[in-house]
Design a protein around this motif. Structure first.
Motif, PDB file in Angstrom:
ATOM      1  N   ALA A   1      -7.225 -23.698  15.462  1.00 18.08           N
ATOM      2  CA  ALA A   1      -6.167 -22.798  15.945  1.00 18.08           C
ATOM      3  C   ALA A   1      -5.405 -23.392  17.140  1.00 18.08           C
ATOM      4  CB  ALA A   1      -6.757 -21.427  16.276  1.00 18.08           C
ATOM      5  N   PRO A   2      -6.101 -23.897  18.188  1.00 19.66           N
ATOM      6  CA  PRO A   2      -5.347 -24.522  19.288  1.00 19.66           C
ATOM      7  C   PRO A   2      -4.598 -25.783  18.850  1.00 19.66           C
ATOM      8  CG  PRO A   2      -7.606 -24.060  19.959  1.00 19.66           C
ATOM      9  CD  PRO A   2      -7.539 -23.842  18.498  1.00 19.66           C
ATOM     10  N   LEU A   3      -5.225 -26.576  17.945  1.00 19.17           N
ATOM     11  CA  LEU A   3      -4.565 -27.799  17.464  1.00 19.17           C
ATOM     12  C   LEU A   3      -3.240 -27.467  16.783  1.00 19.17           C
ATOM     13  CD1 LEU A   3      -7.217 -30.223  15.907  1.00 19.17           C
ATOM     14  CD2 LEU A   3      -5.559 -30.691  17.696  1.00 19.17           C
ATOM     15  N   LEU A   4      -3.239 -26.358  16.086  1.00 23.14           N
ATOM     16  CA  LEU A   4      -2.039 -25.925  15.371  1.00 23.14           C
ATOM     17  C   LEU A   4      -1.009 -25.352  16.349  1.00 23.14           C
ATOM     18  CD1 LEU A   4      -1.144 -25.484  12.357  1.00 23.14           C
ATOM     19  CD2 LEU A   4      -1.933 -23.141  12.633  1.00 23.14           C
ATOM     20  N   ALA A   5      -1.515 -24.609  17.324  1.00 23.86           N
ATOM     21  CA  ALA A   5      -0.610 -23.856  18.200  1.00 23.86           C
ATOM     22  C   ALA A   5       0.028 -24.730  19.288  1.00 23.86           C
ATOM     23  CB  ALA A   5      -1.369 -22.695  18.839  1.00 23.86           C
ATOM     24  N   VAL A   6      -0.736 -25.665  19.844  1.00 20.61           N
ATOM     25  CA  VAL A   6      -0.219 -26.424  20.999  1.00 20.61           C
ATOM     26  C   VAL A   6       1.064 -27.202  20.671  1.00 20.61           C
ATOM     27  CG1 VAL A   6      -0.723 -28.294  22.616  1.00 20.61           C
ATOM     28  CG2 VAL A   6      -2.395 -26.474  22.258  1.00 20.61           C
ATOM     29  N   PRO A   7       1.100 -27.959  19.556  1.00 20.21           N
ATOM     30  CA  PRO A   7       2.366 -28.680  19.277  1.00 20.21           C
ATOM     31  C   PRO A   7       3.540 -27.709  19.077  1.00 20.21           C
ATOM     32  CG  PRO A   7       0.583 -29.509  17.904  1.00 20.21           C
ATOM     33  CD  PRO A   7       0.066 -28.280  18.564  1.00 20.21           C
ATOM     34  N   LEU A   8       3.262 -26.563  18.467  1.00 22.42           N
ATOM     35  CA  LEU A   8       4.350 -25.602  18.244  1.00 22.42           C
ATOM     36  C   LEU A   8       4.785 -24.933  19.548  1.00 22.42           C
ATOM     37  CD1 LEU A   8       3.036 -23.961  14.940  1.00 22.42           C
ATOM     38  CD2 LEU A   8       4.920 -25.572  15.179  1.00 22.42           C
ATOM     39  N   GLY A   9       3.939 -25.077  20.573  1.00 18.80           N
ATOM     40  CA  GLY A   9       4.280 -24.486  21.866  1.00 18.80           C
ATOM     41  C   GLY A   9       5.133 -25.393  22.735  1.00 18.80           C
ATOM     42  N   VAL A  10       5.449 -26.598  22.238  1.00 21.50           N
ATOM     43  CA  VAL A  10       6.236 -27.558  23.038  1.00 21.50           C
ATOM     44  C   VAL A  10       7.597 -26.988  23.476  1.00 21.50           C
ATOM     45  CG1 VAL A  10       7.421 -29.800  22.943  1.00 21.50           C
ATOM     46  CG2 VAL A  10       5.033 -29.617  22.246  1.00 21.50           C
ATOM     47  N   PRO A  11       8.355 -26.337  22.569  1.00 22.14           N
ATOM     48  CA  PRO A  11       9.639 -25.769  23.033  1.00 22.14           C
ATOM     49  C   PRO A  11       9.443 -24.738  24.154  1.00 22.14           C
ATOM     50  CG  PRO A  11       9.504 -25.705  20.643  1.00 22.14           C
ATOM     51  CD  PRO A  11       8.158 -26.102  21.131  1.00 22.14           C
ATOM     52  N   LEU A  12       8.322 -24.023  24.096  1.00 25.77           N
ATOM     53  CA  LEU A  12       8.047 -23.026  25.143  1.00 25.77           C
ATOM     54  C   LEU A  12       7.740 -23.730  26.466  1.00 25.77           C
ATOM     55  CD1 LEU A  12       5.801 -20.616  23.036  1.00 25.77           C
ATOM     56  CD2 LEU A  12       8.140 -20.177  23.783  1.00 25.77           C
ATOM     57  N   LEU A  13       6.964 -24.818  26.379  1.00 22.47           N
ATOM     58  CA  LEU A  13       6.640 -25.589  27.583  1.00 22.47           C
ATOM     59  C   LEU A  13       7.914 -26.184  28.187  1.00 22.47           C
ATOM     60  CD1 LEU A  13       4.519 -26.944  29.449  1.00 22.47           C
ATOM     61  CD2 LEU A  13       4.458 -28.831  27.825  1.00 22.47           C
ATOM     62  N   MET A  14       8.755 -26.756  27.312  1.00 22.99           N
ATOM     63  CA  MET A  14       9.994 -27.371  27.806  1.00 22.99           C
ATOM     64  C   MET A  14      10.905 -26.318  28.440  1.00 22.99           C
ATOM     65  SD  MET A  14      10.978 -30.085  24.843  1.00 22.99           S
ATOM     66  CE  MET A  14      12.576 -30.416  25.609  1.00 22.99           C
ATOM     67  N   GLY A  15      11.042 -25.197  27.771  1.00 22.94           N
ATOM     68  CA  GLY A  15      11.932 -24.148  28.265  1.00 22.94           C
ATOM     69  C   GLY A  15      11.533 -23.652  29.639  1.00 22.94           C
ATOM     70  N   SER A  16      10.227 -23.461  29.852  1.00 18.45           N
ATOM     71  CA  SER A  16       9.780 -22.921  31.137  1.00 18.45           C
ATOM     72  C   SER A  16       9.729 -24.012  32.214  1.00 18.45           C
ATOM     73  CB  SER A  16       8.421 -22.233  30.981  1.00 18.45           C
ATOM     74  OG  SER A  16       7.550 -23.027  30.210  1.00 18.45           O
ATOM     75  N   ALA A  17       9.156 -25.179  31.883  1.00 19.12           N
ATOM     76  CA  ALA A  17       9.011 -26.248  32.882  1.00 19.12           C
ATOM     77  C   ALA A  17      10.372 -26.809  33.292  1.00 19.12           C
ATOM     78  CB  ALA A  17       8.114 -27.360  32.331  1.00 19.12           C
ATOM     79  N   GLN A  18      11.203 -27.104  32.292  1.00 17.65           N
ATOM     80  CA  GLN A  18      12.529 -27.657  32.621  1.00 17.65           C
ATOM     81  C   GLN A  18      13.389 -26.610  33.332  1.00 17.65           C
ATOM     82  OE1 GLN A  18      13.419 -30.763  32.327  1.00 17.65           O
ATOM     83  NE2 GLN A  18      11.514 -31.361  31.345  1.00 17.65           N
ATOM     84  N   GLY A  19      13.246 -25.370  32.922  1.00 25.20           N
ATOM     85  CA  GLY A  19      13.998 -24.285  33.569  1.00 25.20           C
ATOM     86  C   GLY A  19      13.669 -24.222  35.051  1.00 25.20           C
ATOM     87  N   PHE A  20      12.380 -24.330  35.364  1.00 27.45           N
ATOM     88  CA  PHE A  20      11.961 -24.270  36.775  1.00 27.45           C
ATOM     89  C   PHE A  20      12.480 -25.494  37.532  1.00 27.45           C
ATOM     90  CE2 PHE A  20       9.046 -24.683  40.364  1.00 27.45           C
ATOM     91  CZ  PHE A  20       9.081 -23.396  40.863  1.00 27.45           C
ATOM     92  N   ASP A  21      12.418 -26.653  36.875  1.00 25.67           N
ATOM     93  CA  ASP A  21      12.898 -27.890  37.506  1.00 25.67           C
ATOM     94  C   ASP A  21      14.401 -27.791  37.794  1.00 25.67           C
ATOM     95  OD1 ASP A  21      12.444 -30.608  38.363  1.00 25.67           O
ATOM     96  OD2 ASP A  21      13.622 -31.216  36.627  1.00 25.67           O
ATOM     97  N   TYR A  22      15.155 -27.299  36.833  1.00 23.54           N
ATOM     98  CA  TYR A  22      16.599 -27.135  37.028  1.00 23.54           C
ATOM     99  C   TYR A  22      16.878 -26.156  38.169  1.00 23.54           C
ATOM    100  CZ  TYR A  22      18.530 -29.859  33.173  1.00 23.54           C
ATOM    101  OH  TYR A  22      18.942 -30.883  32.354  1.00 23.54           O
ATOM    102  N   LEU A  23      16.087 -25.102  38.209  1.00 20.87           N
ATOM    103  CA  LEU A  23      16.252 -24.089  39.257  1.00 20.87           C
ATOM    104  C   LEU A  23      15.993 -24.720  40.630  1.00 20.87           C
ATOM    105  CD1 LEU A  23      16.800 -20.974  39.409  1.00 20.87           C
ATOM    106  CD2 LEU A  23      14.330 -20.696  39.614  1.00 20.87           C
ATOM    107  N   ALA A  24      14.942 -25.549  40.692  1.00 29.16           N
ATOM    108  CA  ALA A  24      14.594 -26.215  41.955  1.00 29.16           C
ATOM    109  C   ALA A  24      15.714 -27.147  42.414  1.00 29.16           C
ATOM    110  CB  ALA A  24      13.291 -27.010  41.777  1.00 29.16           C
ATOM    111  N   ARG A  25      16.446 -27.708  41.436  1.00 29.89           N
ATOM    112  CA  ARG A  25      17.542 -28.621  41.788  1.00 29.89           C
ATOM    113  C   ARG A  25      18.864 -27.878  41.966  1.00 29.89           C
ATOM    114  NH1 ARG A  25      18.133 -32.644  37.541  1.00 29.89           N
ATOM    115  NH2 ARG A  25      16.442 -31.877  36.259  1.00 29.89           N
ATOM    116  N   GLY A  26      18.790 -26.564  41.889  1.00 33.03           N
ATOM    117  CA  GLY A  26      19.981 -25.760  42.108  1.00 33.03           C
ATOM    118  C   GLY A  26      20.911 -25.693  40.910  1.00 33.03           C
TER     119      GLY A  26
END
Lengths: 210, 222
Positions: free
Chosen positions: B164-189
């Motif tokens: 179940a985690p093996l299946l879910a983690v790769p599919l969670g990449v867009p979610l990781l990118m959306g949240s992590a990159q969003g925070f990074d962009y926010l930090a850079r204004g």
């Protein structure tokens, strides 16, 4: 229209045929007993009638809903199934389990104290299901069936793990369902336990009804 | 209306089970906190890298352990699926109720880890940081649905806990990118709309897949 109408029903799982062409009609007011040895397919037959197991071949209707179609979702609340094991959430108390089921099924949850009284568990309502004996859990299952107005009662080895008082509750439950114009199917490995309780009995052998 | 009541009831049951069992609070969150605390030990002590990688590690650990929290929720399914089915609960409603409960647990993990990340990594203050809260909610919703879907897909398999985690983690990449990159962009204004839309689109896809496949997936395990 019969409550249940099965015609040449075949159920196979993992390459093994479990039900091999079952024909069975159950009319309103009937109590049908099905006996058979372990592994003969009794439980699968019951779960097929409960709409939980879709047939691989054949036609069947349960309470006018065709098996294997979305119609089954409409009739499920009208089917009362009690299997080998009580269907309870272990972390919830007996009372919480019944109230949870009532809220999901749209049943008046105020009935819970009354049905717990009927099955002799009024004092155990606050006990977590995980801490209860098998007999108490099965009594709670009977309480669940008591508060639902099911038209088709499906009981799998109903006497297993129950004392004489609880067996009397099973009989009262069946009578109550039949009095409402419903019907019941009782499954047991002990053919003797079915006589006297059922209006007719059939024997199951190797996936076939004799 | 009945469906809404059933969703609320399933949500309530799942949270009550968690309150009694305490699996997320006593196991998942402490392990996630430990992972967050141990990560700096693998890095050179004389670098100023920690404040920069802290938020990224936070989102990564939130993804992995958030999914773990949803798996806990999914692990209960076999015991209650039959009960729900016989109560006449539509599989799509069951999916919605369980996903919502899983999302609440994931959000709890996110909230619990956030102060720890700030203390351990001391990232530079981010002006307007509350703007990331909608992204965190979308991440929690997405992981909740993903966990339930992965649990349903692997139901009945002996290797379920690993699959179940093996299946879910790769599919969670867009979610990781959306949240992590969003925070990074926010930090850079910079604006984070693109990343929020990525999270929203991913959630929508997961919701559609979950509803469309609910009957097949959930009936198959009864």
């Amino acid at each position: 229209m019969p409550l249940v109408s099965l015609s040449n029903i075949v159920v196979a799982r993992s390459g093994t045929t479990i039900l091999d062409g079952i024909d069975l009609d159950i009319e309103s007011g009937e109590i049908v007993g099905v006996s058979g040895s372990n592994g003969s397919g009794k439980t699968t037959l019951l779960r097929t009638m409960a709409t939980l197991v879709p047939p691989n071949a054949g036609n069947g209707t349960v309470l006018e809903a065709r098996l294997g179609t979305p119609d089954i979702y409409r009739v499920r609340p009208l089917i009362g199934l009690a299997g080998h094991q009580a269907t309870l959430v272990p972390e919830l108390t007996l009372g919480e389990n019944l109230r949870h089921f009532a809220r999901l099924a749209g049943i008046d949850q105020d009935l819970v104290p009354e049905v717990l009284e009927v099955v002799g568990l009024a004092d155990a309502a606050g006990l977590a299901a995980a801490r209860c004996s098998n007999g108490m859990k099965r009594r709670t299952d009977l309480a669940r069936l008591w508060m639902s107005s099911c038209r088709l009662l499906l009981l799998d080895e109903p006497e297993a793990g129950l004392d004489d008082d609880a067996v009397a509750i099973v009989d009262a439950l069946i009578k109550r369902c039949v009095a409402r114009g419903g019907g019941a199917v009782v499954v047991s490995h002990d053919a003797g336990a079915l006589h006297g309780r059922c209006s007719r009995t059939r024997e199951m052998k190797d996936g076939l009804l004799q | 209306m009945t469906s809404t009541r059933q969703i609320v009831e399933i949500l309530r049951r799942e949270l009550l089970i968690e309150r009694r069992a305490g699996e997320v609070i006593t196991i998942v969150v402490p392990f996630a906190a430990l992972a967050l605390a141990l990560a700096p030990l693998a890095l050179p002590v004389d670098t100023d890298v920690l404040p920069r990688i802290g938020p990224a590690l936070y989102w990564l650990i939130a993804l992995l352990f958030g999914l773990q929290a949803t798996m806990r929720s999914a692990s209960q399914e076999s015991e209650v699926s039959e009960l729900e089915a016989m109560a006449g609960v539509d599989p799509a409603v069951r999916f919605a109720g369980r996903s919502l409960a899983a999302a609440v647990l994931v959000f709890g993990v996110l909230v619990a880890l956030a102060p720890l990340m700030v203390v351990l990594y001391a990232p530079a203050p981010v002006p307007g940081w509350p703007a990331i809260i909608p992204s965190a909610l979308l991440l929690a919703a997405g992981l909740g649905m993903l966990g339930v879907l992965a649990g349903d897909l692997t139901a009945g398999l002996r290797q379920r806990s690993a699959l179940a985690p093996l299946l879910a983690v790769p599919l969670g990449v867009p979610l990781l990118m959306g949240s992590a990159q969003g925070f990074d962009y926010l930090a850079r204004g910079a604006g984070i709309l693109t990343w929020t839309l990525l999270l929203l689109a991913t959630d929508l896809v997961l919701a559609i897949v979950g509803v469309v496949t609910a009957r097949h997936l959930q009936e198959a395990k009864l």
